[in-house]
Design a protein around this motif. Structure first.
Motif, mmCIF file in Angstrom:
data_model
loop_
_atom_site.group_PDB
_atom_site.id
_atom_site.type_symbol
_atom_site.label_atom_id
_atom_site.label_comp_id
_atom_site.label_asym_id
_atom_site.label_seq_id
_atom_site.Cartn_x
_atom_site.Cartn_y
_atom_site.Cartn_z
ATOM 1 N N LYS A 1 -17.462 86.233 64.116
ATOM 2 C CA LYS A 1 -18.851 86.599 63.823
ATOM 3 C C LYS A 1 -19.089 86.668 62.311
ATOM 4 C CE LYS A 1 -20.079 88.935 68.122
ATOM 5 N NZ LYS A 1 -21.266 88.163 68.482
ATOM 6 N N LEU A 2 -18.136 87.243 61.577
ATOM 7 C CA LEU A 2 -18.273 87.300 60.124
ATOM 8 C C LEU A 2 -18.256 85.915 59.503
ATOM 9 C CD1 LEU A 2 -16.018 90.353 59.218
ATOM 10 C CD2 LEU A 2 -18.505 90.208 59.034
ATOM 11 N N LYS A 3 -17.394 85.048 60.007
ATOM 12 C CA LYS A 3 -17.318 83.682 59.496
ATOM 13 C C LYS A 3 -18.628 82.938 59.763
ATOM 14 C CE LYS A 3 -14.878 80.521 57.514
ATOM 15 N NZ LYS A 3 -14.596 80.664 56.092
ATOM 16 N N SER A 4 -19.220 83.172 60.938
ATOM 17 C CA SER A 4 -20.486 82.542 61.278
ATOM 18 C C SER A 4 -21.595 82.986 60.319
ATOM 19 C CB SER A 4 -20.869 82.883 62.718
ATOM 20 O OG SER A 4 -22.135 82.378 63.028
ATOM 21 N N VAL A 5 -21.638 84.268 60.027
ATOM 22 C CA VAL A 5 -22.643 84.788 59.096
ATOM 23 C C VAL A 5 -22.421 84.204 57.705
ATOM 24 C CG1 VAL A 5 -23.451 86.869 57.927
ATOM 25 C CG2 VAL A 5 -23.104 86.888 60.398
ATOM 26 N N GLU A 6 -21.169 84.129 57.295
ATOM 27 C CA GLU A 6 -20.853 83.545 55.988
ATOM 28 C C GLU A 6 -21.328 82.093 55.919
ATOM 29 O OE1 GLU A 6 -17.014 82.688 53.069
ATOM 30 O OE2 GLU A 6 -16.679 83.294 55.143
ATOM 31 N N ASN A 7 -21.090 81.337 56.987
ATOM 32 C CA ASN A 7 -21.534 79.941 57.022
ATOM 33 C C ASN A 7 -23.054 79.843 56.978
ATOM 34 O OD1 ASN A 7 -18.897 79.035 57.126
ATOM 35 N ND2 ASN A 7 -18.872 78.840 59.350
ATOM 36 N N GLN A 8 -23.738 80.740 57.681
ATOM 37 C CA GLN A 8 -25.202 80.742 57.663
ATOM 38 C C GLN A 8 -25.722 81.042 56.265
ATOM 39 O OE1 GLN A 8 -26.478 83.530 60.643
ATOM 40 N NE2 GLN A 8 -25.673 82.318 62.338
ATOM 41 N N LEU A 9 -25.119 82.031 55.611
ATOM 42 C CA LEU A 9 -25.536 82.371 54.245
ATOM 43 C C LEU A 9 -25.292 81.207 53.296
ATOM 44 C CD1 LEU A 9 -24.331 86.060 53.822
ATOM 45 C CD2 LEU A 9 -26.679 85.224 53.715
ATOM 46 N N THR A 10 -24.146 80.578 53.427
ATOM 47 C CA THR A 10 -23.834 79.436 52.570
ATOM 48 C C THR A 10 -24.870 78.346 52.763
ATOM 49 O OG1 THR A 10 -21.469 79.928 52.648
ATOM 50 C CG2 THR A 10 -22.090 77.682 52.046
ATOM 51 N N LYS A 11 -25.228 78.078 54.008
ATOM 52 C CA LYS A 11 -26.218 77.041 54.300
ATOM 53 C C LYS A 11 -27.579 77.394 53.705
ATOM 54 C CE LYS A 11 -28.437 74.540 58.036
ATOM 55 N NZ LYS A 11 -28.703 74.443 59.461
ATOM 56 N N VAL A 12 -28.015 78.632 53.918
ATOM 57 C CA VAL A 12 -29.321 79.059 53.408
ATOM 58 C C VAL A 12 -29.349 79.004 51.887
ATOM 59 C CG1 VAL A 12 -30.829 81.063 53.138
ATOM 60 C CG2 VAL A 12 -29.930 80.479 55.396
ATOM 61 N N LEU A 13 -28.311 79.518 51.261
ATOM 62 C CA LEU A 13 -28.296 79.549 49.802
ATOM 63 C C LEU A 13 -28.143 78.160 49.213
ATOM 64 C CD1 LEU A 13 -26.223 82.789 49.256
ATOM 65 C CD2 LEU A 13 -28.676 82.472 48.934
ATOM 66 N N THR A 14 -27.421 77.284 49.877
ATOM 67 C CA THR A 14 -27.287 75.911 49.402
ATOM 68 C C THR A 14 -28.614 75.178 49.527
ATOM 69 O OG1 THR A 14 -24.954 75.876 50.021
ATOM 70 C CG2 THR A 14 -26.004 73.754 49.697
ATOM 71 N N GLU A 15 -29.326 75.408 50.620
ATOM 72 C CA GLU A 15 -30.635 74.781 50.806
ATOM 73 C C GLU A 15 -31.628 75.256 49.756
ATOM 74 O OE1 GLU A 15 -31.664 75.732 54.832
ATOM 75 O OE2 GLU A 15 -30.389 74.172 55.673
ATOM 76 N N ASP A 16 -31.460 76.486 49.288
ATOM 77 C CA ASP A 16 -32.354 77.034 48.270
ATOM 78 C C ASP A 16 -31.913 76.653 46.861
ATOM 79 O OD1 ASP A 16 -33.951 78.213 50.167
ATOM 80 O OD2 ASP A 16 -33.015 80.181 50.015
#
Length: 75
Positions: A49-64
């Motif tokens: 679950k933590l890894k999934s959240v980390e991946n989501q954050l990475t994706k969001v921040l990379t898109e921004d």
């Protein structure tokens, strides 16, 4: 409750209860093995679950346009 449906917080709560039970040393060997295995499953669930959240954050921040999202404070 199915482990897949547990929230991170619920899984951590169960994991903490298992650790406490094992630390108390009041369980028979067979039960200790069973709850240890359950604890390992919960630990993996929390990690995933933590890894999934980390991946989501990475994706969001990379898109921004943010490439580095370290939690360091700016001076």
């Amino acid at each position: 409750m199915n482990d897949d449906k547990l929230t991170f917080e619920q899984a951590m709560e169960q994991l903490e209860a298992i650790v406490q039970k094992l630390e108390d040393g009041e369980v028979e060997l067979e039960e200790a093995i069973t709850i240890y295995q359950k604890g390992m499953e919960l630990s993996k669930l929390c990690h995933d679950k933590l890894k999934s959240v980390e991946n989501q954050l990475t994706k969001v921040l990379t898109e921004d346009g943010e490439k580095d999202f370290s939690l360091q404070e700016e001076d």
